[in-house]
Design a protein around this motif. Structure first.
Motif, short mmCIF file in Angstrom:
data_model
loop_
_atom_site.label_atom_id
_atom_site.label_comp_id
_atom_site.label_asym_id
_atom_site.label_seq_id
_atom_site.Cartn_x
_atom_site.Cartn_y
_atom_site.Cartn_z
N GLY A 151 18.70 46.14 47.10
CA GLY A 151 18.81 47.31 46.11
C GLY A 151 18.72 46.93 44.46
O GLY A 151 18.64 47.64 43.90
N GLY A 152 18.53 45.52 44.51
CA GLY A 152 18.49 44.93 43.24
C GLY A 152 19.71 45.14 42.23
O GLY A 152 19.57 44.96 41.04
N LYS A 153 20.85 45.23 42.73
CA LYS A 153 22.03 45.39 42.21
C LYS A 153 22.98 43.91 42.39
O LYS A 153 22.88 43.64 43.54
CB LYS A 153 22.60 46.63 42.28
CG LYS A 153 22.08 48.12 41.76
CD LYS A 153 23.04 49.01 42.37
CE LYS A 153 24.50 49.06 41.85
NZ LYS A 153 25.12 50.26 42.28
N GLY A 154 23.80 43.65 41.40
CA GLY A 154 24.84 42.64 41.71
C GLY A 154 25.83 43.16 42.08
O GLY A 154 26.19 44.29 42.18
N TRP A 155 27.13 42.19 42.31
CA TRP A 155 28.18 42.73 42.54
C TRP A 155 29.33 41.73 42.03
O TRP A 155 29.09 40.53 41.62
CB TRP A 155 28.72 42.75 43.86
CG TRP A 155 29.68 43.17 44.48
CD1 TRP A 155 30.86 42.54 45.07
CD2 TRP A 155 30.10 44.81 44.59
NE1 TRP A 155 31.60 43.89 45.46
CE2 TRP A 155 31.30 44.90 45.25
CE3 TRP A 155 29.49 45.80 43.92
CZ2 TRP A 155 31.93 46.04 45.24
CZ3 TRP A 155 30.08 47.18 44.00
CH2 TRP A 155 31.31 47.38 44.62
N VAL A 156 30.50 42.17 41.36
CA VAL A 156 31.69 41.58 40.82
C VAL A 156 32.54 41.97 41.83
O VAL A 156 33.16 43.02 41.97
CB VAL A 156 31.98 42.02 39.53
CG1 VAL A 156 33.41 41.46 39.11
CG2 VAL A 156 30.80 41.71 38.68
N THR A 157 33.33 41.12 42.19
CA THR A 157 34.79 41.08 43.19
C THR A 157 35.88 40.08 42.70
O THR A 157 35.46 39.29 41.89
CB THR A 157 34.35 40.85 44.62
OG1 THR A 157 35.34 41.29 45.56
CG2 THR A 157 33.96 39.43 45.05
N ALA A 158 37.04 40.26 43.37
CA ALA A 158 38.13 39.35 42.90
C ALA A 158 39.04 38.98 43.98
O ALA A 158 39.10 39.93 44.97
CB ALA A 158 38.90 40.31 41.75
N GLU A 159 39.58 37.84 43.91
CA GLU A 159 40.54 37.67 44.77
C GLU A 159 41.97 37.26 44.13
O GLU A 159 41.71 36.72 42.99
CB GLU A 159 40.21 36.58 45.71
CG GLU A 159 38.95 36.87 46.52
CD GLU A 159 38.64 35.87 47.74
OE1 GLU A 159 39.40 35.12 47.83
OE2 GLU A 159 37.52 35.90 48.26
N TYR A 160 43.15 37.55 44.60
CA TYR A 160 44.48 37.07 43.84
C TYR A 160 45.41 36.71 44.83
O TYR A 160 45.31 36.83 46.08
CB TYR A 160 44.71 38.41 43.56
CG TYR A 160 46.37 38.64 43.20
CD1 TYR A 160 46.69 38.43 41.81
CD2 TYR A 160 47.41 38.76 43.87
CE1 TYR A 160 47.96 38.69 41.33
CE2 TYR A 160 48.68 38.66 43.54
CZ TYR A 160 48.91 38.80 42.17
OH TYR A 160 50.44 38.79 41.91
N GLY A 161 46.21 35.68 44.28
CA GLY A 161 47.18 35.28 45.02
C GLY A 161 48.23 34.56 44.38
O GLY A 161 48.21 34.17 43.10
N MET A 162 49.38 34.35 45.03
CA MET A 162 50.41 33.54 44.10
C MET A 162 50.78 32.48 44.83
O MET A 162 51.04 32.17 46.17
CB MET A 162 51.77 34.55 44.25
CG MET A 162 51.70 35.87 43.37
SD MET A 162 52.88 37.02 43.58
CE MET A 162 54.38 35.92 42.44
N LEU A 163 51.00 31.35 43.83
CA LEU A 163 51.19 30.11 44.64
C LEU A 163 52.83 30.02 45.07
O LEU A 163 53.39 30.92 44.49
CB LEU A 163 50.99 28.92 43.50
CG LEU A 163 49.51 28.61 42.92
CD1 LEU A 163 49.59 27.56 42.19
CD2 LEU A 163 48.59 28.54 44.26
#
Length: 250
Positions: free
Chosen positions: A63-75
């Motif tokens: 599709g010619g598009k990029g993506w931004v994603t995230a991951e989260y965690g607590m030590l």
């Protein structure tokens, strides 16, 4: 019943109702990541790292598009007692999934996904120390990590300009002892009558608002008071983000 106050809240930190905690951004703290930021909102410390990956989710391919994603965690020792790692418990909690989705939505809201090809940028937000507002610190620092990652791509000639349409930051506000206050720490958040998280762009446009009444419903005028505090807080955070990028030569 609505919360009212005849005097300013007696905040445990001694701050005035409209004062942020001490906020700092340290950029480039990880030599391996394309973008990194150690963000501190008082005693809440989060390490945000952005990684550029030469692929996108399968549903975006072609599709010619990029993506931004995230991951989260607590030590494990981010809090006053040790928590088991979520991997050891067999998977992420609902809270973790909700927060990382919020971070991803916030970052995508200011990103031109057509501006960097079929590339994914993954932003990892790891809480080193928690004292309230870990999600707001993650959004605010995550933006700076993302900006650095795009700047690295631009230096390498992969993109001609940084595909960010605005900045984004987040802050908490709440009713503490009947008074609207900005940037709750844990002592306030754990006893607040209402609390809300505001995600706004640098131009004060709304990305997301999460609000909850704890003791009893709060009135519309109280919500507007929280919103006005949030706008002030985001303006201050945006100025600090701009200053941090300028100091890093970006």
């Amino acid at each position: 019943m609505t919360a009212t106050a005849s005097r300013p809240a007696d905040r445990p930190s001694g701050r005035t109702p409209d004062a942020l905690r001490s906020v700092s951004f340290e950029l480039g703290v990880n030599k391996h990541a394309e973008g990194s930021c150690l963000v501190k909102f008082g005693d809440t410390h989060v390490l945000c790292m952005a990684s550029v990956e030469e692929n996108v989710p399968s549903w975006l391919r072609g599709g010619g598009k990029g993506w931004v994603t995230a991951e989260y965690g607590m030590l494990p020792r981010a809090t006053n007692t040790r928590m088991a790692r979520e991997a050891a418990k067999g998977g992420q909690s609902g809270r973790t999934q909700e927060i990382q989705r919020l971070i991803g939505r916030a970052l995508r809201a200011v990103t031109d996904l057509k501006g960097f090809g079929e590339i994914q940028v993954r932003v990892d937000c790891d809480v080193l120390q928690a004292d309230g507002g870990t999600r707001t610190a993650s959004v605010t620092g995550g933006y700076l990590a993302l900006y650095q990652a795009f700047a690295a791509m631009k230096r390498l000639g992969a993109i001609s300009k940084i595909p960010l349409q605005d900045s984004v930051a987040a802050i908490s506000c709440g009713l503490f002892r009947g008074t609207p206050v900005l940037d709750l720490d844990y002592a306030e958040d754990s006893t607040a009558q209402a609390d809300a998280n505001f995600v706004l762009t640098g131009s004060a446009k709304i990305v997301e608002i999460q609000g909850t009444a704890e003791d009893y419903p709060f009135a519309e005028e109280e919500f507007h008071a929280l919103m006005n505090l949030a706008k002030k807080g985001i303006a201050d955070l945006t100025a600090l983000q701009t200053e941090a990028l300028a100091k890093a030569g970006l």
